[in-house]
Design a protein around this motif. Structure first.
Motif, PDB file in Angstrom:
ATOM      1  N   SER A  72     -13.622  -2.009  13.295  1.00  0.00           N
ATOM      2  CA  SER A  72     -13.990  -0.737  12.682  1.00  0.00           C
ATOM      3  C   SER A  72     -15.171  -0.900  11.732  1.00  0.00           C
ATOM      4  O   SER A  72     -15.956   0.035  11.541  1.00  0.00           O
TER       5      SER A  72
ATOM      6  N   ARG B 168     -14.656   4.510  -3.106  1.00  0.00           N
ATOM      7  CA  ARG B 168     -13.957   5.318  -2.120  1.00  0.00           C
ATOM      8  C   ARG B 168     -12.825   4.508  -1.480  1.00  0.00           C
ATOM      9  O   ARG B 168     -12.870   3.272  -1.451  1.00  0.00           O
ATOM     10  N   PRO B 169     -11.811   5.182  -0.907  1.00  0.00           N
ATOM     11  CA  PRO B 169     -10.676   4.473  -0.328  1.00  0.00           C
ATOM     12  C   PRO B 169     -10.854   4.065   1.122  1.00  0.00           C
ATOM     13  O   PRO B 169     -10.006   3.363   1.671  1.00  0.00           O
ATOM     14  N   ASP B 170     -11.944   4.504   1.757  1.00  0.00           N
ATOM     15  CA  ASP B 170     -12.137   4.191   3.179  1.00  0.00           C
ATOM     16  C   ASP B 170     -13.591   3.793   3.422  1.00  0.00           C
ATOM     17  O   ASP B 170     -14.461   3.951   2.569  1.00  0.00           O
ATOM     18  N   LEU B 171     -13.837   3.271   4.611  1.00  0.00           N
ATOM     19  CA  LEU B 171     -15.182   2.828   4.965  1.00  0.00           C
ATOM     20  C   LEU B 171     -16.132   4.010   5.110  1.00  0.00           C
ATOM     21  O   LEU B 171     -15.731   5.074   5.604  1.00  0.00           O
TER      22      LEU B 171
ATOM     23  N   VAL C 292     -15.160  -0.239  -1.627  1.00  0.00           N
ATOM     24  CA  VAL C 292     -14.048   0.338  -0.873  1.00  0.00           C
ATOM     25  C   VAL C 292     -12.749  -0.304  -1.342  1.00  0.00           C
ATOM     26  O   VAL C 292     -12.573  -1.524  -1.232  1.00  0.00           O
TER      27      VAL C 292
ATOM     28  N   TYR D 103       0.794  -1.223   0.000  1.00  0.00           N
ATOM     29  CA  TYR D 103       0.000   0.000   0.000  1.00  0.00           C
ATOM     30  C   TYR D 103       0.833   1.283   0.000  1.00  0.00           C
ATOM     31  O   TYR D 103       0.270   2.379   0.016  1.00  0.00           O
TER      32      TYR D 103
ATOM     33  N   LEU E 258      -8.313   0.916  -2.301  1.00  0.00           N
ATOM     34  CA  LEU E 258      -7.315   1.964  -2.425  1.00  0.00           C
ATOM     35  C   LEU E 258      -6.905   2.234  -3.868  1.00  0.00           C
ATOM     36  O   LEU E 258      -6.379   3.304  -4.175  1.00  0.00           O
TER      37      LEU E 258
ATOM     38  N   ALA F 299      -9.234  -3.858  12.483  1.00  0.00           N
ATOM     39  CA  ALA F 299      -9.852  -3.523  11.201  1.00  0.00           C
ATOM     40  C   ALA F 299     -11.292  -4.021  11.149  1.00  0.00           C
ATOM     41  O   ALA F 299     -12.195  -3.310  10.685  1.00  0.00           O
TER      42      ALA F 299
END
Length: 320
Positions: free
Chosen positions: A192, A109-112, A93, A14, A95, A189
């Motif tokens: 979250s 999108r790159p995040d939750l 979701v 990443y 990256l 993770a």
């Protein structure tokens, strides 16, 4: 450069020009999504169950975590009946950049998202959350350091208190030379995800192992171009390790899950109607083309539920 496996994997997968920022999963390993559209059909059936449990809300979320090329959500969206499709909020979701040709209705999108009401699914996501590796010595566990250019290893410092506590609870080391992969970052993770689930179900799917049968040498593996390779964290290959889903389940409960099911993909998909059953032979005489289509579908379903392959994946399902 010598780093812990967690730091080295984070950098390789990443970091700037990392493996997952420039590569697509389908070019390197086979997943349930790429094996058959029947998998998307099973996810659609799950989504319909969640919709019914929630009383058919005006807006229903489908969130694919680690979406790769967006194939799963694209297939589910296309197959959903109009009454459900019109109410879906679909989020992928990942990256990597948004794939070309993805339906406009799919939010990338790159995040939750901050809140999810519906179904969140993470298919082969947790195995790519970087983790540290330790080896038991006569003085206790020591972190494994790795040369990011060659993959050569050496012993480093002892793990911190929180990681030692995780090892004692979830992966007790049986003797000198035994290795463990510290899954605490994966627990965090997954927690979250549950923390963002306002109401609905979250499902994690991955190769897994239970606390009473952890592999004594660990599972750290590399993949490149469809083949297993030595896991060198130089950004040229995928780096993965199996998941302690039982530990993730406990983290999910602490984050608010009110019910938990741990099963295999074979059992989960069979409950959703994926059986791999061959069509009746008589169909070949009545409808030859239909018979061939049904036979191909049975073969695909068989791969999804094969206990020695994809069917051996663990399924963690939690409701909130």
């Amino acid at each position: 450069m010598w780093l812990t496996w967690r730091a080295a994997t984070q950098r390789a997968l990443y970091g700037e020009a990392g493996f997952y920022l420039r590569e697509r999963p389908s070019g390197h390993f086979r997943t349930s999504v790429s094996a058959s559209a029947a998998f998307a059909g099973a996810v659609l059936a799950l989504l319909a169950e969640v919709d019914a449990e929630l009383g058919s809300p005006a807006a229903l979320d489908l969130v694919d975590i680690g979406a790769g090329e967006g194939t799963l959500v694209s297939q589910v969206l296309a197959a959903a009946e109009p009454g459900l499709r019109d109410r879906l909020r679909v989020t992928a979701v990942d990256l990597c950049p948004r794939p070309e040709g993805l339906p406009e209705r799919i939010h990338w999108r790159p995040d939750l998202p901050a809140a999810v009401t519906g179904l969140a699914i993470a298919n082969e996501w947790l195995d790519n959350v970087p983790i540290d590796v330790v080896e038991q010595t006569g003085e206790g566990p020591r972190l494994i350091m790795v040369d990011v250019r060659t993959g050569e290893e050496r012993l480093g410092d002892p793990p911190g208190h929180a990681d030692r506590a995780w090892l004692e609870r979830w992966w007790p080391l049986c003797g000198v030379g035994a290795r463990a992969e510290i899954g605490r970052p994966r627990d965090e993770a997954w927690a979250s995800v549950l923390a963002r689930l306002t109401k609905g179900r979250a499902i994690a799917i991955d190769y897994a192992h239970p606390v009473d049968n952890r592999p004594p040498c660990g599972t750290l593996t590399g993949y490149r171009d469809g083949a297993v390779v030595t896991p060198v964290p130089d950004g040229t290959c995928d780096i993965t390790a199996h998941v302690a889903l039982d530990a993730c389940a406990e983290a999910g409960r602490e984050a608010g899950a009110i019910s938990t099911t741990l099963s295999t993909q074979r059992d989960a998909l069979r409950a959703l109607g994926i059986t791999g059953a061959r069509p009746p032979a008589d169909l070949a005489h009545v409808d030859p083309r239909g018979y061939l289509r049904a036979l191909a579908r049975a073969s695909e379903e068989g791969e999804l539920i094969d206990p020695s392959g994809l069917g051996g994946f663990g399924w963690l399902s939690q409701w909130r």
